[in-house]
Design an enzyme around this catalytic site. Structure first.
Site, PDB file in Angstrom:
ATOM      1  CB  SER A  49      19.764  31.977 -20.623  1.00 46.18           C
ATOM      2  OG  SER A  49      18.431  32.399 -20.840  1.00 46.18           O
ATOM      3  CG  ASN A  76      24.626  38.073 -23.278  1.00 42.68           C
ATOM      4  OD1 ASN A  76      24.810  37.932 -22.075  1.00 42.68           O
ATOM      5  ND2 ASN A  76      23.399  37.991 -23.821  1.00 42.68           N
ATOM      6  CG  ASP A  78      16.969  38.556 -18.396  1.00 37.62           C
ATOM      7  OD1 ASP A  78      17.606  39.329 -19.138  1.00 37.62           O
ATOM      8  OD2 ASP A  78      16.049  37.822 -18.794  1.00 37.62           O
ATOM      9  N   GLY A  79      16.905  41.663 -17.472  1.00 39.68           N
ATOM     10  CA  GLY A  79      15.855  42.679 -17.580  1.00 39.68           C
ATOM     11  C   GLY A  79      16.343  44.116 -17.657  1.00 39.68           C
ATOM     12  NE  ARG A  89      15.081  33.025 -22.318  1.00 37.98           N
ATOM     13  CZ  ARG A  89      14.008  33.756 -22.692  1.00 37.98           C
ATOM     14  NH1 ARG A  89      12.819  33.214 -22.768  1.00 37.98           N
ATOM     15  NH2 ARG A  89      14.158  35.033 -22.987  1.00 37.98           N
TER      16      ARG A  89
HETATM   17  C1  IPE Z   1      21.071  35.649 -19.766  1.00 42.16           C
HETATM   18  O1  IPE Z   1      20.244  36.700 -20.149  1.00 42.16           O
HETATM   19  C2  IPE Z   1      22.498  36.107 -19.683  1.00 42.16           C
HETATM   20  C3  IPE Z   1      22.790  37.051 -18.617  1.00 42.16           C
HETATM   21  C4  IPE Z   1      21.980  37.450 -17.704  1.00 42.16           C
HETATM   22  C5  IPE Z   1      24.144  37.542 -18.602  1.00 42.16           C
HETATM   23  P1  IPE Z   1      19.810  36.905 -21.679  1.00 42.16           P
HETATM   24  O2  IPE Z   1      18.927  38.082 -21.695  1.00 42.16           O
HETATM   25  O3  IPE Z   1      20.996  36.937 -22.544  1.00 42.16           O
HETATM   26  O4  IPE Z   1      19.005  35.567 -21.956  1.00 42.16           O
HETATM   27  P2  IPE Z   1      17.943  35.217 -23.073  1.00 42.16           P
HETATM   28  O5  IPE Z   1      18.588  35.507 -24.392  1.00 42.16           O
HETATM   29  O6  IPE Z   1      16.749  36.068 -22.841  1.00 42.16           O
HETATM   30  O7  IPE Z   1      17.642  33.778 -22.873  1.00 42.16           O
HETATM   31  C1  IPE Z   2      20.610  41.429 -18.606  1.00 44.36           C
HETATM   32  O1  IPE Z   2      19.673  42.297 -19.118  1.00 44.36           O
HETATM   33  C2  IPE Z   2      22.025  41.876 -18.859  1.00 44.36           C
HETATM   34  C3  IPE Z   2      22.756  41.057 -19.824  1.00 44.36           C
HETATM   35  C4  IPE Z   2      22.304  39.985 -20.439  1.00 44.36           C
HETATM   36  C5  IPE Z   2      24.117  41.456 -20.137  1.00 44.36           C
HETATM   37  P1  IPE Z   2      19.256  42.263 -20.660  1.00 44.36           P
HETATM   38  O2  IPE Z   2      20.187  43.128 -21.407  1.00 44.36           O
HETATM   39  O3  IPE Z   2      19.172  40.869 -21.153  1.00 44.36           O
HETATM   40  O4  IPE Z   2      17.821  42.923 -20.604  1.00 44.36           O
HETATM   41  P2  IPE Z   2      16.502  42.437 -21.339  1.00 44.36           P
HETATM   42  O5  IPE Z   2      16.338  40.984 -21.035  1.00 44.36           O
HETATM   43  O6  IPE Z   2      16.725  42.675 -22.782  1.00 44.36           O
HETATM   44  O7  IPE Z   2      15.417  43.269 -20.767  1.00 44.36           O
HETATM   45 MG    MG Z   3      17.692  39.491 -21.188  1.00 46.37          MG
END
Ligand code: IPE
Ligand code: IPE
Ligand code: MG
Length: 246
Positions: A197, A69, A21-22, A195
């Protein structure tokens, strides 16, 4: 002493799962579009996969795209799907060189045809690799997985293939996408969010949780080593007392 040398090879987590994530925040910090973050996240994937295989970890599962997603802007979803195809094409040689088997969990039928085809091709080509199983969670949602499991078992009961009395934990395990994987020992989430998720809810029942305040594109093999060192310091009691374990 290097971090890697502090890891005990006899007590490795058998199954590591990572919520990567991030990416979006990483790009935003640099004044760039979210796609830039996703692109840079692929480097961390390669580094992590190689490091885990080198250490002797048998199973690595990466959360790459959740059922939720799909609700993101269409353009971002398209970018992620394109990135998946290009990464699969690019990384097949790394997987072969490192003797890594690719697998996938999730509602794979929901993926665009091109992604699905590329994925199946790499899964087939790496089928006999034995060093580590790399599982990508794609269009994966734990609730959907559990829902399907309940449905499949119900149909078997209805058709007298199994009796309701005989249903136990192993029946459920056998119907999950993760049927060929052991329970998760170590769950890592980057980006500082605390979390789950909708990831592997059943399979993490006794996993050790490790949250790290680093955005996924900045995650390196050293961070993986730190997580494993932390894991190895913990006492996993599984409900027993400390004394019972001695
Ligand atoms: C969880 O990350 C899903 C993946 C890393 C693929 P999200 O960024 O989608 O999760 P939330 O929405 O912050 O909980
Ligand atoms: C994780 O990074 C990748 C996926 C969920 C596909 P994010 O796209 O959720 O990045 P943030 O959480 O918005 O920073
Ligand atoms: Mg995210």
């Amino acid at each position: 002493m290097s971090l890697k040398s502090q890891i005990h090879s006899t007590y490795l987590p058998q199954h590591i799962a990572i919520i990567m994530d991030g990416n979006g925040r990483w790009a935003k910090q640099k004044g760039m579009v979210r796609a830039f973050g996703h692109e840079n996240g692929t480097k961390s994937v390669r580094d992590t996969v190689e490091a885990a295989a080198e250490l002797g970890v048998k199973n690595l599962t990466l959360y790459a795209f959740s059922t939720e997603n799909w609700k993101r802007p269409k353009l971002e979803v398209q970018t992620l799907m394109k990135l998946l195809v290009s990464s699969l094409k690019k990384e097949i040689s790394t997987l072969q060189e490192n003797n890594i088997k690719l697998s996938a969990i999730g509602n794979l039928n929901a993926l665009p045809k091109k992604v699905y085809q590329e994925l199946i091709e790499v899964i087939d080509k790496t089928e006999s690799n034995t060093r580590m199983t790399l599982t990508l969670a794609l269009s994966y949602g734990s609730r959907e997985e559990l829902l399907n499991t309940v449905k499949e078992i119900s149909i078997k009961v209805k058709n007298n293939i199994i009796s309701a009395d005989s249903i136990d934990e192993s029946t459920i395990n056998k119907h999950l996408y993760t049927q060929n994987l052991p329970d998760v020992d170590l769950l890592i989430r980057t980006s500082g969010e605390h979390r789950i998720s909708n990831f592997l809810l059943w399979q993490i029942a006794y996993a050790e949780l490790y949250f790290i305040n680093i955005l996924w594109p900045d995650f390196t093999r050293e961070n993986l080593y730190e997580a494993i060192i932390d894991y190895q310091k913990r006492e996993r009691r599984f409900g027993k007392t400390s004394e019972q374990l001695k």
